[in-house]
Design a protein around this motif. Structure first.
Motif, PDB file in Angstrom:
ATOM      1  N   ILE A  46       0.828  -1.211   0.000  1.00 57.11           N
ATOM      2  CA  ILE A  46       0.000   0.000   0.000  1.00 57.11           C
ATOM      3  C   ILE A  46       0.858   1.255   0.000  1.00 57.11           C
ATOM      4  CG2 ILE A  46      -1.666   1.342   1.353  1.00 57.11           C
ATOM      5  CD1 ILE A  46      -2.808  -1.319   2.357  1.00 57.11           C
ATOM      6  N   HIS A  47       1.949   1.244   0.770  1.00 53.59           N
ATOM      7  CA  HIS A  47       2.686   2.477   1.020  1.00 53.59           C
ATOM      8  C   HIS A  47       4.035   2.569   0.312  1.00 53.59           C
ATOM      9  CE1 HIS A  47      -0.303   3.525   3.969  1.00 53.59           C
ATOM     10  NE2 HIS A  47      -0.056   2.456   4.697  1.00 53.59           N
ATOM     11  N   SER A  48       4.436   1.562  -0.416  1.00 54.46           N
ATOM     12  CA  SER A  48       5.741   1.626  -1.071  1.00 54.46           C
ATOM     13  C   SER A  48       5.750   2.690  -2.166  1.00 54.46           C
ATOM     14  CB  SER A  48       6.101   0.263  -1.685  1.00 54.46           C
ATOM     15  OG  SER A  48       6.362  -0.682  -0.674  1.00 54.46           O
ATOM     16  N   LEU A  49       6.913   3.319  -2.341  1.00 54.19           N
ATOM     17  CA  LEU A  49       7.072   4.291  -3.418  1.00 54.19           C
ATOM     18  C   LEU A  49       7.292   3.562  -4.735  1.00 54.19           C
ATOM     19  CD1 LEU A  49       9.455   6.899  -1.737  1.00 54.19           C
ATOM     20  CD2 LEU A  49       6.972   6.987  -1.933  1.00 54.19           C
ATOM     21  N   HIS A  50       6.735   4.109  -5.806  1.00 50.49           N
ATOM     22  CA  HIS A  50       6.861   3.479  -7.116  1.00 50.49           C
ATOM     23  C   HIS A  50       7.532   4.387  -8.148  1.00 50.49           C
ATOM     24  CE1 HIS A  50       4.364   0.183  -5.687  1.00 50.49           C
ATOM     25  NE2 HIS A  50       3.461   1.060  -5.287  1.00 50.49           N
ATOM     26  N   THR A  51       7.740   5.646  -7.795  1.00 49.85           N
ATOM     27  CA  THR A  51       8.400   6.575  -8.719  1.00 49.85           C
ATOM     28  C   THR A  51       9.480   7.343  -7.973  1.00 49.85           C
ATOM     29  OG1 THR A  51       6.753   8.301  -8.259  1.00 49.85           O
ATOM     30  CG2 THR A  51       6.358   6.875 -10.166  1.00 49.85           C
ATOM     31  N   ASP A  52      10.494   7.747  -8.704  1.00 45.23           N
ATOM     32  CA  ASP A  52      11.584   8.541  -8.140  1.00 45.23           C
ATOM     33  C   ASP A  52      11.142   9.995  -8.093  1.00 45.23           C
ATOM     34  OD1 ASP A  52      13.875   9.814  -7.409  1.00 45.23           O
ATOM     35  OD2 ASP A  52      15.156   8.885  -8.914  1.00 45.23           O
ATOM     36  N   TYR A  53      10.863  10.486  -6.888  1.00 44.72           N
ATOM     37  CA  TYR A  53      10.328  11.848  -6.796  1.00 44.72           C
ATOM     38  C   TYR A  53      11.361  12.917  -7.156  1.00 44.72           C
ATOM     39  CZ  TYR A  53      12.253  11.495  -1.974  1.00 44.72           C
ATOM     40  OH  TYR A  53      13.056  11.309  -0.867  1.00 44.72           O
ATOM     41  N   PHE A  54      12.633  12.570  -7.208  1.00 46.58           N
ATOM     42  CA  PHE A  54      13.635  13.539  -7.646  1.00 46.58           C
ATOM     43  C   PHE A  54      13.477  13.866  -9.135  1.00 46.58           C
ATOM     44  CE2 PHE A  54      15.863  11.619  -3.961  1.00 46.58           C
ATOM     45  CZ  PHE A  54      16.029  12.776  -3.213  1.00 46.58           C
ATOM     46  N   GLN A  55      12.921  12.941  -9.880  1.00 47.70           N
ATOM     47  CA  GLN A  55      12.751  13.154 -11.309  1.00 47.70           C
ATOM     48  C   GLN A  55      11.376  13.686 -11.675  1.00 47.70           C
ATOM     49  OE1 GLN A  55      13.697   9.553 -13.395  1.00 47.70           O
ATOM     50  NE2 GLN A  55      15.793   9.439 -12.603  1.00 47.70           N
ATOM     51  N   HIS A  56      10.366  13.370 -10.856  1.00 47.90           N
ATOM     52  CA  HIS A  56       8.997  13.677 -11.260  1.00 47.90           C
ATOM     53  C   HIS A  56       8.298  14.719 -10.388  1.00 47.90           C
ATOM     54  CE1 HIS A  56       9.107  10.272 -14.036  1.00 47.90           C
ATOM     55  NE2 HIS A  56       9.618   9.548 -13.056  1.00 47.90           N
ATOM     56  N   VAL A  57       8.790  14.976  -9.175  1.00 51.61           N
ATOM     57  CA  VAL A  57       8.091  15.885  -8.263  1.00 51.61           C
ATOM     58  C   VAL A  57       8.983  17.038  -7.803  1.00 51.61           C
ATOM     59  CG1 VAL A  57       6.796  16.087  -6.099  1.00 51.61           C
ATOM     60  CG2 VAL A  57       6.623  13.988  -7.461  1.00 51.61           C
ATOM     61  N   GLN A  58      10.125  16.682  -7.227  1.00 53.31           N
ATOM     62  CA  GLN A  58      10.983  17.695  -6.620  1.00 53.31           C
ATOM     63  C   GLN A  58      11.853  18.394  -7.666  1.00 53.31           C
ATOM     64  OE1 GLN A  58      10.513  18.577  -3.543  1.00 53.31           O
ATOM     65  NE2 GLN A  58       9.034  16.900  -3.239  1.00 53.31           N
ATOM     66  N   ALA A  99       7.177  12.631  -2.213  1.00 54.53           N
ATOM     67  CA  ALA A  99       6.652  12.022  -3.432  1.00 54.53           C
ATOM     68  C   ALA A  99       5.342  12.661  -3.881  1.00 54.53           C
ATOM     69  CB  ALA A  99       6.441  10.527  -3.217  1.00 54.53           C
ATOM     70  N   GLN A 100       4.757  13.530  -3.030  1.00 53.53           N
ATOM     71  CA  GLN A 100       3.470  14.139  -3.359  1.00 53.53           C
ATOM     72  C   GLN A 100       3.541  15.639  -3.572  1.00 53.53           C
ATOM     73  OE1 GLN A 100       0.161  12.868  -0.782  1.00 53.53           O
ATOM     74  NE2 GLN A 100       1.522  11.340   0.094  1.00 53.53           N
ATOM     75  N   ARG A 101       4.422  16.302  -2.843  1.00 50.38           N
ATOM     76  CA  ARG A 101       4.418  17.775  -2.881  1.00 50.38           C
ATOM     77  C   ARG A 101       5.837  18.316  -3.028  1.00 50.38           C
ATOM     78  NH1 ARG A 101       2.281  21.857   1.935  1.00 50.38           N
ATOM     79  NH2 ARG A 101       3.460  23.684   1.265  1.00 50.38           N
ATOM     80  N   PRO A 102       6.078  19.194  -4.001  1.00 49.00           N
ATOM     81  CA  PRO A 102       7.404  19.813  -4.124  1.00 49.00           C
ATOM     82  C   PRO A 102       7.626  20.852  -3.026  1.00 49.00           C
ATOM     83  CG  PRO A 102       5.910  20.699  -5.766  1.00 49.00           C
ATOM     84  CD  PRO A 102       5.174  19.582  -5.086  1.00 49.00           C
ATOM     85  N   ILE A 103       8.841  20.907  -2.506  1.00 53.50           N
ATOM     86  CA  ILE A 103       9.195  21.896  -1.497  1.00 53.50           C
ATOM     87  C   ILE A 103      10.534  22.524  -1.878  1.00 53.50           C
ATOM     88  CG2 ILE A 103       7.973  20.666   0.355  1.00 53.50           C
ATOM     89  CD1 ILE A 103      10.699  19.685   1.357  1.00 53.50           C
TER      90      ILE A 103
END
Length: 293
Positions: A46-58, A99-103
């Motif tokens: 349920i809670h595992s990350l599936h995307t690299d947030y450095f490439q897609h979010v941050q 993984a959800q919100r850029p800061i």
């Protein structure tokens, strides 16, 4: 049914803060319950990350910044003698938020402080205080900011704080393999390796159960304990080749982190400044003067 009390009394009454740091030991009956692994693996999916947030979010956050802040979080948790699950849980909260919100990079340490506060509230009888955590940042983070971000983080997590970390898998795995209790240092070394993995971005997308399998295997091999990684893989239906690949990577990371490094002064001697001109900071686990967010 065995209802004996096996709390670890080693730290009872020894805390300088006056807080009783006595914690409960492993629950053998719970660790061997067949429902435990089923529930942990369900939480993991349920809670595992599936995307690299450095490439897609941050946009402003870089991988080396996560390395710096998670290492600082580990040092704070160790100095405060937090329970073992606090650090990986705090990192998991932080990663799910990122993984959800850029800061901005200026907000990263604030997020780390808030994550540690929530994790300590969830896993400890005596949570870390807001003022103490702010002091570890040399008061660059203010208590009011932490309280505001606590609500923001909870909303982003959808108030789901029960997350399976690699630490949660260590005891059940060791309780289910015949060589798991041969050497008690296997558990200690596996937990240490797991902490290192949580500071490394390379393991960001690796499922917690696979991280636990790899760290146990690496710890057992390092201690010359006869083991079979296939026995661990059977518990999670993981391909032995994948587990072996991650275990080898854990060993390489450990070798890299433990190799001696030459002092910076040899390569680039810094210009000395008069003592009166330097900014003095209180003793903290990490000198935040060297952290540039």
């Amino acid at each position: 049914m065995n209802l004996s009390c096996e709390e670890n009394m080693q730290n009872s009454g020894n805390s300088s803060s006056g807080v009783d740091m006595c914690v409960a030991g492993a629950d053998r009956a719970l660790d061997q319950d067949p429902r435990l692994l089923v529930n942990l693996l369900s939480l993991e999916r349920i809670h595992s990350l599936h995307t690299d947030y450095f490439q897609h979010v941050q946009i402003d956050i870089q991988p080396f910044m996560r390395k710096v802040v998670t290492t600082w979080m580990l040092e704070v948790c160790e100095e405060q003698q937090c329970e073992e699950q606090v650090f990986p849980l705090a990192v998991s909260y932080m990663d799910r938020f990122l993984a959800q919100r850029p800061i901005s990079r200026q907000q990263l340490q604030l997020l780390a402080v808030t994550a540690m506060l929530l994790a300590s509230k969830f896993r400890q009888c005596h949570p870390l205080s807001v003022d103490l955590l702010c002091a570890y940042t040399d008061n660059s983070v203010h208590p009011n900011e932490v309280r505001q971000w606590e609500v923001i983080l909870l909303q982003r997590l959808n108030w789901q704080l029960s997350i399976a970390t690699a630490f949660d898998f260590i005891e059940p795995f060791l309780a289910r393999v015949p060589w798991g209790r041969v050497n008690p240092l296997v558990r200690t070394h596996a937990l240490t390796l797991t902490s290192v993995c949580y500071t490394e971005t390379e393991f960001l997308l690796v499922p917690p159960s696979l991280v636990a399998v790899a760290c146990i295997a690496a710890a057992a091999r390092g201690l010359r304990v006869r083991m079979c990684i296939t026995e661990l893989c059977d518990l999670t239906q993981t391909a032995p080749a994948a587990a072996e690949l991650v275990a080898r990577h854990v060993e390489r990371v450990l070798a890299r982190e433990t190799q001696p490094q030459e002092p910076r002064a040899r390569a680039n001697p810094p210009a000395k400044q008069p003592t009166t001109d330097r900014t003095q900071l209180p003793d903290t686990p990490t000198d935040v003067q060297d952290v540039h967010f």
